[in-house]
Design a protein around this motif. Sequence first.
Motif, PDB file in Angstrom:
ATOM      1  N   PHE A   1      25.888  51.841  37.254  1.00 37.48           N
ATOM      2  CA  PHE A   1      25.417  50.593  37.853  1.00 37.48           C
ATOM      3  C   PHE A   1      26.459  49.495  37.669  1.00 37.48           C
ATOM      4  O   PHE A   1      26.737  48.732  38.604  1.00 37.48           O
ATOM      5  N   THR A   2      27.045  49.412  36.495  1.00 33.48           N
ATOM      6  CA  THR A   2      28.092  48.419  36.237  1.00 33.48           C
ATOM      7  C   THR A   2      29.280  48.645  37.149  1.00 33.48           C
ATOM      8  O   THR A   2      29.839  47.696  37.729  1.00 33.48           O
ATOM      9  N   GLU A   3      29.677  49.892  37.295  1.00 35.56           N
ATOM     10  CA  GLU A   3      30.813  50.233  38.160  1.00 35.56           C
ATOM     11  C   GLU A   3      30.545  49.844  39.610  1.00 35.56           C
ATOM     12  O   GLU A   3      31.423  49.309  40.304  1.00 35.56           O
ATOM     13  N   LEU A   4      29.338  50.097  40.071  1.00 35.29           N
ATOM     14  CA  LEU A   4      28.990  49.813  41.461  1.00 35.29           C
ATOM     15  C   LEU A   4      28.913  48.313  41.738  1.00 35.29           C
ATOM     16  O   LEU A   4      29.335  47.845  42.809  1.00 35.29           O
ATOM     17  N   THR A   5      28.356  47.557  40.807  1.00 37.24           N
ATOM     18  CA  THR A   5      28.095  46.141  41.075  1.00 37.24           C
ATOM     19  C   THR A   5      29.276  45.235  40.748  1.00 37.24           C
ATOM     20  O   THR A   5      29.298  44.090  41.205  1.00 37.24           O
ATOM     21  N   ARG A   6      30.240  45.707  39.989  1.00 38.21           N
ATOM     22  CA  ARG A   6      31.364  44.839  39.631  1.00 38.21           C
ATOM     23  C   ARG A   6      32.084  44.277  40.873  1.00 38.21           C
ATOM     24  O   ARG A   6      32.285  43.059  40.965  1.00 38.21           O
ATOM     25  N   PRO A   7      32.487  45.119  41.857  1.00 39.05           N
ATOM     26  CA  PRO A   7      33.142  44.528  43.031  1.00 39.05           C
ATOM     27  C   PRO A   7      32.231  43.629  43.850  1.00 39.05           C
ATOM     28  O   PRO A   7      32.690  42.669  44.476  1.00 39.05           O
ATOM     29  N   MET A   8      30.939  43.891  43.824  1.00 38.12           N
ATOM     30  CA  MET A   8      29.998  43.037  44.547  1.00 38.12           C
ATOM     31  C   MET A   8      29.927  41.659  43.892  1.00 38.12           C
ATOM     32  O   MET A   8      29.972  40.627  44.584  1.00 38.12           O
ATOM     33  N   SER A   9      29.809  41.642  42.589  1.00 38.82           N
ATOM     34  CA  SER A   9      29.736  40.358  41.883  1.00 38.82           C
ATOM     35  C   SER A   9      31.041  39.585  42.017  1.00 38.82           C
ATOM     36  O   SER A   9      31.029  38.352  42.153  1.00 38.82           O
ATOM     37  N   ARG A  10      32.155  40.284  41.989  1.00 41.98           N
ATOM     38  CA  ARG A  10      33.442  39.607  42.180  1.00 41.98           C
ATOM     39  C   ARG A  10      33.521  38.975  43.555  1.00 41.98           C
ATOM     40  O   ARG A  10      34.056  37.874  43.723  1.00 41.98           O
ATOM     41  N   ALA A  11      32.959  39.656  44.551  1.00 46.34           N
ATOM     42  CA  ALA A  11      32.952  39.097  45.898  1.00 46.34           C
ATOM     43  C   ALA A  11      32.080  37.850  45.968  1.00 46.34           C
ATOM     44  O   ALA A  11      32.425  36.868  46.652  1.00 46.34           O
ATOM     45  N   VAL A  12      30.954  37.866  45.266  1.00 52.24           N
ATOM     46  CA  VAL A  12      30.080  36.684  45.226  1.00 52.24           C
ATOM     47  C   VAL A  12      30.824  35.509  44.614  1.00 52.24           C
ATOM     48  O   VAL A  12      30.806  34.384  45.142  1.00 52.24           O
ATOM     49  N   VAL A  13      31.496  35.734  43.497  1.00 51.39           N
ATOM     50  CA  VAL A  13      32.242  34.665  42.839  1.00 51.39           C
ATOM     51  C   VAL A  13      33.362  34.164  43.745  1.00 51.39           C
ATOM     52  O   VAL A  13      33.556  32.945  43.911  1.00 51.39           O
ATOM     53  N   ALA A  14      34.099  35.084  44.353  1.00 55.44           N
ATOM     54  CA  ALA A  14      35.223  34.703  45.206  1.00 55.44           C
ATOM     55  C   ALA A  14      34.774  33.918  46.433  1.00 55.44           C
ATOM     56  O   ALA A  14      35.517  33.072  46.953  1.00 55.44           O
ATOM     57  N   SER A  15      33.552  34.145  46.886  1.00 57.34           N
ATOM     58  CA  SER A  15      33.047  33.460  48.080  1.00 57.34           C
ATOM     59  C   SER A  15      32.692  32.004  47.817  1.00 57.34           C
ATOM     60  O   SER A  15      32.462  31.242  48.759  1.00 57.34           O
ATOM     61  N   GLY A  16      32.625  31.615  46.538  1.00 59.89           N
ATOM     62  CA  GLY A  16      32.199  30.264  46.201  1.00 59.89           C
ATOM     63  C   GLY A  16      30.701  30.093  46.155  1.00 59.89           C
ATOM     64  O   GLY A  16      30.192  28.974  46.011  1.00 59.89           O
ATOM     65  N   ALA A  17      29.951  31.205  46.213  1.00 61.72           N
ATOM     66  CA  ALA A  17      28.495  31.112  46.265  1.00 61.72           C
ATOM     67  C   ALA A  17      27.887  30.596  44.966  1.00 61.72           C
ATOM     68  O   ALA A  17      26.730  30.177  44.952  1.00 61.72           O
ATOM     69  N   LEU A  18      28.668  30.600  43.869  1.00 66.44           N
ATOM     70  CA  LEU A  18      28.168  30.104  42.598  1.00 66.44           C
ATOM     71  C   LEU A  18      28.674  28.698  42.281  1.00 66.44           C
ATOM     72  O   LEU A  18      28.558  28.227  41.148  1.00 66.44           O
ATOM     73  N   ASN A  19      29.204  28.027  43.269  1.00 69.15           N
ATOM     74  CA  ASN A  19      29.736  26.678  43.080  1.00 69.15           C
ATOM     75  C   ASN A  19      28.596  25.699  42.843  1.00 69.15           C
ATOM     76  O   ASN A  19      27.684  25.562  43.665  1.00 69.15           O
ATOM     77  N   VAL A  20      28.648  25.002  41.706  1.00 68.11           N
ATOM     78  CA  VAL A  20      27.562  24.069  41.377  1.00 68.11           C
ATOM     79  C   VAL A  20      27.478  22.917  42.363  1.00 68.11           C
ATOM     80  O   VAL A  20      26.445  22.253  42.456  1.00 68.11           O
ATOM     81  N   ASP A  21      28.535  22.650  43.104  1.00 61.97           N
ATOM     82  CA  ASP A  21      28.511  21.563  44.069  1.00 61.97           C
ATOM     83  C   ASP A  21      27.766  21.927  45.353  1.00 61.97           C
ATOM     84  O   ASP A  21      27.581  21.084  46.225  1.00 61.97           O
ATOM     85  N   ASN A  22      27.326  23.198  45.459  1.00 58.58           N
ATOM     86  CA  ASN A  22      26.571  23.605  46.636  1.00 58.58           C
ATOM     87  C   ASN A  22      25.206  22.925  46.693  1.00 58.58           C
ATOM     88  O   ASN A  22      24.588  22.825  47.738  1.00 58.58           O
ATOM     89  N   GLY A  23      24.720  22.511  45.554  1.00 59.70           N
ATOM     90  CA  GLY A  23      23.411  21.883  45.513  1.00 59.70           C
ATOM     91  C   GLY A  23      23.018  21.664  44.072  1.00 59.70           C
ATOM     92  O   GLY A  23      23.795  21.848  43.158  1.00 59.70           O
TER      93      GLY A  23
END
Length: 300
Positions: free
Chosen positions: A274-296
């Motif tokens: 599960f860790t192996e599968l989700t690592r690239p997904m989570s990296r993509a989320v971070v790289a997209s800026g989806a966790l930016n606190v300025d979003n709201g």
Amino acid sequence: MADTTELAWQEPSVLDPAVVRQAWRVAEPLHGLIYFAPEAHERYADLGLDPRSGYFASRSAAMGPVGAGPVVAAFYNFNPALVTRALPAAWDRTAPAAVLAARTEAAGAALSRALGDLVDTAEMREAADLARRAAESAAAYPEGRPLFAAHVALPWPDDRPHVVLWHAQTILREFRGDGHVAALLMAGLTGLEALVLHAASGEVPRRFLQRSRGWSDEQWAEATGRLRGRGLLEGDEPVLSDSGRAQRAWIEAATDRLATPAYTVLGTDGCRRFTELTRPMSRAVVASGALNVDNGSSRS
């Protein structure tokens, strides 16, 4: 403080808690983006909720149209006055079912935007299956976990794998979170004191923790004084003392141990996969800026 994670009267963990911690931590961005995503704020606004009210209403909606009291208790570290301004007033404008639907729709849209082609892959389907197995198995352990129990009782969303993965990770997050609250209670910490210690660890800026949880400078200073008096903080710009670091380590170890039952069904190999599968997904989320606190107005 005694290390109660190793006392003889406790049943030993089937899994190494460190493996479980990694499985949760690596996948956490896949859940966490819901607190920052503009898709969520837009959908809450359509229901008449500002971002702050949207946060409290959406995360508590699984418990029904509750007032501030249960949310203060379950969320633990928010200023009660902050919660009281949002609830139960939100339920005069909308209903829990509508908020839950908006939250799930927003999660699906935000993940589609952040993950792109990763949404429709065999890896996504496998990760969703593993997470769902863990989340469903955790239903056997509702005791003392009110926020988790409310979420695990919700119907599963449609069969889009990335939405199933988000929902499963939400359940697992609240399972871990309720256990973390239990550890904080055992350590004798109020919600505000836990935030002050977290800031003193250097892991998260004080400004974010204090502002997002609604505490004043005076309240923060009072809590800091109490923790100094207990020998948990030191220095002009407070940092953890040796005792403070030991307590933080105990809390994290206890939290890891309490989270372990949810992942037993996967075993060590399943957790690592599960860790192996989700690592690239989570990296993509971070790289997209989806966790930016300025979003709201994120309030996780």
